[in-house]
Design a protein around this motif. Structure first.
Motif, PDB file in Angstrom:
ATOM      1  N   MET A 159      -3.860   8.870 -13.727  1.00  0.00           N
ATOM      2  CA  MET A 159      -4.309   9.799 -12.687  1.00  0.00           C
ATOM      3  C   MET A 159      -3.972   9.296 -11.285  1.00  0.00           C
ATOM      4  O   MET A 159      -3.630  10.081 -10.402  1.00  0.00           O
ATOM      5  CB  MET A 159      -5.823  10.044 -12.822  1.00  0.00           C
ATOM      6  CG  MET A 159      -6.191  10.933 -13.990  1.00  0.00           C
ATOM      7  SD  MET A 159      -7.946  11.392 -14.014  1.00  0.00           S
ATOM      8  CE  MET A 159      -8.662   9.898 -14.709  1.00  0.00           C
ATOM      9  N   GLU A 160      -4.066   7.976 -11.089  1.00  0.00           N
ATOM     10  CA  GLU A 160      -3.733   7.410  -9.781  1.00  0.00           C
ATOM     11  C   GLU A 160      -2.242   7.557  -9.485  1.00  0.00           C
ATOM     12  O   GLU A 160      -1.856   7.832  -8.344  1.00  0.00           O
ATOM     13  CB  GLU A 160      -4.131   5.928  -9.745  1.00  0.00           C
ATOM     14  CG  GLU A 160      -5.616   5.681  -9.778  1.00  0.00           C
ATOM     15  CD  GLU A 160      -6.340   6.317  -8.608  1.00  0.00           C
ATOM     16  OE1 GLU A 160      -5.795   6.288  -7.484  1.00  0.00           O
ATOM     17  OE2 GLU A 160      -7.433   6.848  -8.804  1.00  0.00           O
ATOM     18  N   TYR A 161      -1.427   7.373 -10.499  1.00  0.00           N
ATOM     19  CA  TYR A 161       0.016   7.560 -10.335  1.00  0.00           C
ATOM     20  C   TYR A 161       0.314   8.992  -9.911  1.00  0.00           C
ATOM     21  O   TYR A 161       1.120   9.243  -9.006  1.00  0.00           O
ATOM     22  CB  TYR A 161       0.723   7.232 -11.650  1.00  0.00           C
ATOM     23  CG  TYR A 161       2.203   7.524 -11.624  1.00  0.00           C
ATOM     24  CD1 TYR A 161       3.095   6.641 -11.001  1.00  0.00           C
ATOM     25  CD2 TYR A 161       2.713   8.677 -12.220  1.00  0.00           C
ATOM     26  CE1 TYR A 161       4.452   6.910 -10.971  1.00  0.00           C
ATOM     27  CE2 TYR A 161       4.073   8.948 -12.189  1.00  0.00           C
ATOM     28  CZ  TYR A 161       4.937   8.057 -11.569  1.00  0.00           C
ATOM     29  OH  TYR A 161       6.279   8.331 -11.541  1.00  0.00           O
ATOM     30  N   SER A 162      -0.373   9.932 -10.551  1.00  0.00           N
ATOM     31  CA  SER A 162      -0.198  11.345 -10.214  1.00  0.00           C
ATOM     32  C   SER A 162      -0.657  11.631  -8.790  1.00  0.00           C
ATOM     33  O   SER A 162       0.010  12.355  -8.034  1.00  0.00           O
ATOM     34  CB  SER A 162      -0.997  12.209 -11.196  1.00  0.00           C
ATOM     35  OG  SER A 162      -1.084  13.538 -10.766  1.00  0.00           O
TER      36      SER A 162
ATOM     37  N   THR B 165       0.844  -1.195   0.000  1.00  0.00           N
ATOM     38  CA  THR B 165       0.000   0.000   0.000  1.00  0.00           C
ATOM     39  C   THR B 165       0.880   1.245   0.000  1.00  0.00           C
ATOM     40  O   THR B 165       2.036   1.214   0.419  1.00  0.00           O
ATOM     41  CB  THR B 165      -0.904   0.021   1.243  1.00  0.00           C
ATOM     42  OG1 THR B 165      -0.087  -0.017   2.403  1.00  0.00           O
ATOM     43  CG2 THR B 165      -1.850  -1.171   1.253  1.00  0.00           C
ATOM     44  N   GLY B 166       0.313   2.338  -0.491  1.00  0.00           N
ATOM     45  CA  GLY B 166       1.039   3.597  -0.530  1.00  0.00           C
ATOM     46  C   GLY B 166       2.011   3.715  -1.680  1.00  0.00           C
ATOM     47  O   GLY B 166       2.727   4.702  -1.798  1.00  0.00           O
TER      48      GLY B 166
ATOM     49  N   TYR C 208      -2.219  16.365 -15.418  1.00  0.00           N
ATOM     50  CA  TYR C 208      -2.342  14.905 -15.444  1.00  0.00           C
ATOM     51  C   TYR C 208      -3.743  14.481 -15.863  1.00  0.00           C
ATOM     52  O   TYR C 208      -3.912  13.488 -16.584  1.00  0.00           O
ATOM     53  CB  TYR C 208      -2.000  14.320 -14.066  1.00  0.00           C
ATOM     54  CG  TYR C 208      -0.534  14.003 -13.903  1.00  0.00           C
ATOM     55  CD1 TYR C 208      -0.005  12.823 -14.412  1.00  0.00           C
ATOM     56  CD2 TYR C 208       0.324  14.875 -13.236  1.00  0.00           C
ATOM     57  CE1 TYR C 208       1.339  12.521 -14.273  1.00  0.00           C
ATOM     58  CE2 TYR C 208       1.670  14.585 -13.090  1.00  0.00           C
ATOM     59  CZ  TYR C 208       2.176  13.407 -13.612  1.00  0.00           C
ATOM     60  OH  TYR C 208       3.508  13.113 -13.478  1.00  0.00           O
ATOM     61  N   GLN C 209      -4.751  15.209 -15.420  1.00  0.00           N
ATOM     62  CA  GLN C 209      -6.115  14.904 -15.842  1.00  0.00           C
ATOM     63  C   GLN C 209      -6.294  15.182 -17.333  1.00  0.00           C
ATOM     64  O   GLN C 209      -6.975  14.421 -18.034  1.00  0.00           O
ATOM     65  CB  GLN C 209      -7.105  15.729 -15.023  1.00  0.00           C
ATOM     66  CG  GLN C 209      -7.176  15.313 -13.564  1.00  0.00           C
ATOM     67  CD  GLN C 209      -8.177  16.125 -12.766  1.00  0.00           C
ATOM     68  OE1 GLN C 209      -8.757  17.088 -13.255  1.00  0.00           O
ATOM     69  NE2 GLN C 209      -8.391  15.743 -11.505  1.00  0.00           N
ATOM     70  N   LEU C 210      -5.687  16.251 -17.808  1.00  0.00           N
ATOM     71  CA  LEU C 210      -5.733  16.559 -19.239  1.00  0.00           C
ATOM     72  C   LEU C 210      -5.054  15.463 -20.044  1.00  0.00           C
ATOM     73  O   LEU C 210      -5.592  14.997 -21.064  1.00  0.00           O
ATOM     74  CB  LEU C 210      -5.048  17.904 -19.501  1.00  0.00           C
ATOM     75  CG  LEU C 210      -4.830  18.292 -20.968  1.00  0.00           C
ATOM     76  CD1 LEU C 210      -6.159  18.377 -21.707  1.00  0.00           C
ATOM     77  CD2 LEU C 210      -4.075  19.613 -21.074  1.00  0.00           C
TER      78      LEU C 210
ATOM     79  N   GLN D 106       1.666  13.012  -5.680  1.00  0.00           N
ATOM     80  CA  GLN D 106       1.382  14.246  -4.947  1.00  0.00           C
ATOM     81  C   GLN D 106       1.218  13.967  -3.450  1.00  0.00           C
ATOM     82  O   GLN D 106       1.620  14.781  -2.611  1.00  0.00           O
ATOM     83  CB  GLN D 106       0.123  14.914  -5.500  1.00  0.00           C
ATOM     84  CG  GLN D 106       0.307  15.490  -6.890  1.00  0.00           C
ATOM     85  CD  GLN D 106      -0.977  16.048  -7.466  1.00  0.00           C
ATOM     86  OE1 GLN D 106      -2.025  15.981  -6.847  1.00  0.00           O
ATOM     87  NE2 GLN D 106      -0.903  16.592  -8.674  1.00  0.00           N
ATOM     88  N   LEU D 107       0.624  12.815  -3.108  1.00  0.00           N
ATOM     89  CA  LEU D 107       0.445  12.444  -1.703  1.00  0.00           C
ATOM     90  C   LEU D 107       1.796  12.268  -1.008  1.00  0.00           C
ATOM     91  O   LEU D 107       1.982  12.696   0.131  1.00  0.00           O
ATOM     92  CB  LEU D 107      -0.368  11.148  -1.613  1.00  0.00           C
ATOM     93  CG  LEU D 107      -0.754  10.678  -0.206  1.00  0.00           C
ATOM     94  CD1 LEU D 107      -1.689  11.678   0.450  1.00  0.00           C
ATOM     95  CD2 LEU D 107      -1.382   9.311  -0.267  1.00  0.00           C
ATOM     96  N   LYS D 108       2.740  11.650  -1.696  1.00  0.00           N
ATOM     97  CA  LYS D 108       4.071  11.462  -1.133  1.00  0.00           C
ATOM     98  C   LYS D 108       4.795  12.799  -0.936  1.00  0.00           C
ATOM     99  O   LYS D 108       5.527  12.992   0.026  1.00  0.00           O
ATOM    100  CB  LYS D 108       4.907  10.555  -2.049  1.00  0.00           C
ATOM    101  CG  LYS D 108       4.485   9.096  -1.993  1.00  0.00           C
ATOM    102  CD  LYS D 108       5.370   8.249  -2.887  1.00  0.00           C
ATOM    103  CE  LYS D 108       4.986   6.778  -2.801  1.00  0.00           C
ATOM    104  NZ  LYS D 108       5.825   5.940  -3.684  1.00  0.00           N
TER     105      LYS D 108
END
Length: 261
Positions: A248-251, A42-43, A130-132, A255-257
């Protein structure tokens, strides 16, 4: 959003790897235990989020491959396509046909291009790069793969049942169904990420699914595609949605890290 699932499951995953049979596996086959452990980490995007995405992509490709094989080799599936198209032809009414004809124009190349351009400008203005990129990957990737699939299979449309003259392209897979899934699927995912209200999220998902399903239904009802064309189009579009979601999940995890460090 997917990255939150592993975080919520982290305690259960930890307990799973502490079970006796997993500990025996660790002692006998440490390399296998380490490999499985990494797949459920996880993470980390290349842990459980990646495992979830790869599993969904594998299931999607298996179903798409199965439909493709039956379309090419199964007389029963071809007969089913013909019977379904004939049944919808018998139910067709002038008013509903005209209504669906105008609705289906939203899924044309021009409609998809116009909507994609508008959303791209909005995402660029909000600096959601990233969404674009995910949106463009889904729409352009699905469009290119759909084009080459049509060219490869050369399946003729049910022209004797068509409500209107088609643009001359081949039938398998349905371009409108592919584009509807690829575009609206990503837009719904982005919208769900941005909205905090669960009720609004549910409404967005219901509206998005309704649009996608109605687009596929309209292609069969108007007699310009077979049932399997639409099903394959949905799966092909969904494949690119999954790839876009992965981006998007990778992005999001990246960003969370950054915020934690």
């Amino acid at each position: 959003m997917l990255y939150k699932i592993p975080l919520l499951l982290s305690k259960k995953i930890k307990r799973f790897f502490q079970l006796p049979f997993m500990q025996r596996l660790k002692q006998k086959y440490p390399w296998l235990f380490a490999f499985i452990r990494k797949r459920f980490k996880t993470g980390d995007f290349f842990g459980l989020p990646f495992t979830i995405l790869i599993t969904l992509i594998f299931i999607n490709l298996s179903m798409l491959s199965e439909i493709t094989e039956h379309v090419v080799n199964s007389p029963k599936v071809k007969n089913l396509d013909t019977e379904v198209s004939g049944a919808f032809f018998n139910l067709r009414t002038p008013f509903i046909s005209l209504l669906l004809y105008y609705f289906t124009q939203a899924g044309s190349v021009y409609g998809v291009t116009a909507l994609t351009t508008l959303i791209s400008i909005l995402l660029l203005w909000k600096k959601r790069l990233y969404q674009l990129l995910a949106l463009l990957v889904s729409v352009l990737g699905s469009g290119i793969s759909m084009h080459f699939s049509k060219f490869y299979f050369h399946r003729e449309r049910p022209l004797n049942l068509a409500y209107y003259a088609t643009e001359g392209s081949f039938s398998f897979p349905s371009g409108h169904s592919t584009s509807a899934m690829a575009l609206v699927g990503v837009l719904c995912y982005i919208a769900v990420l941005e909205v905090k209200s669960n009720k609004v999220r549910s409404l967005i998902i219901i509206l998005g699914l309704s649009y996608i399903l109605l687009m596929g239904f309209s292609r069969i009802y108007l007699g310009v595609h077979f049932l399997t064309d639409v099903a394959a189009g949905f799966l092909l579009g969904l494949l690119w949605v999954l790839l876009a979601v992965g981006l998007m999940e990778y992005s999001a995890l990246k960003q969370l890290k950054r915020t934690k460090s």
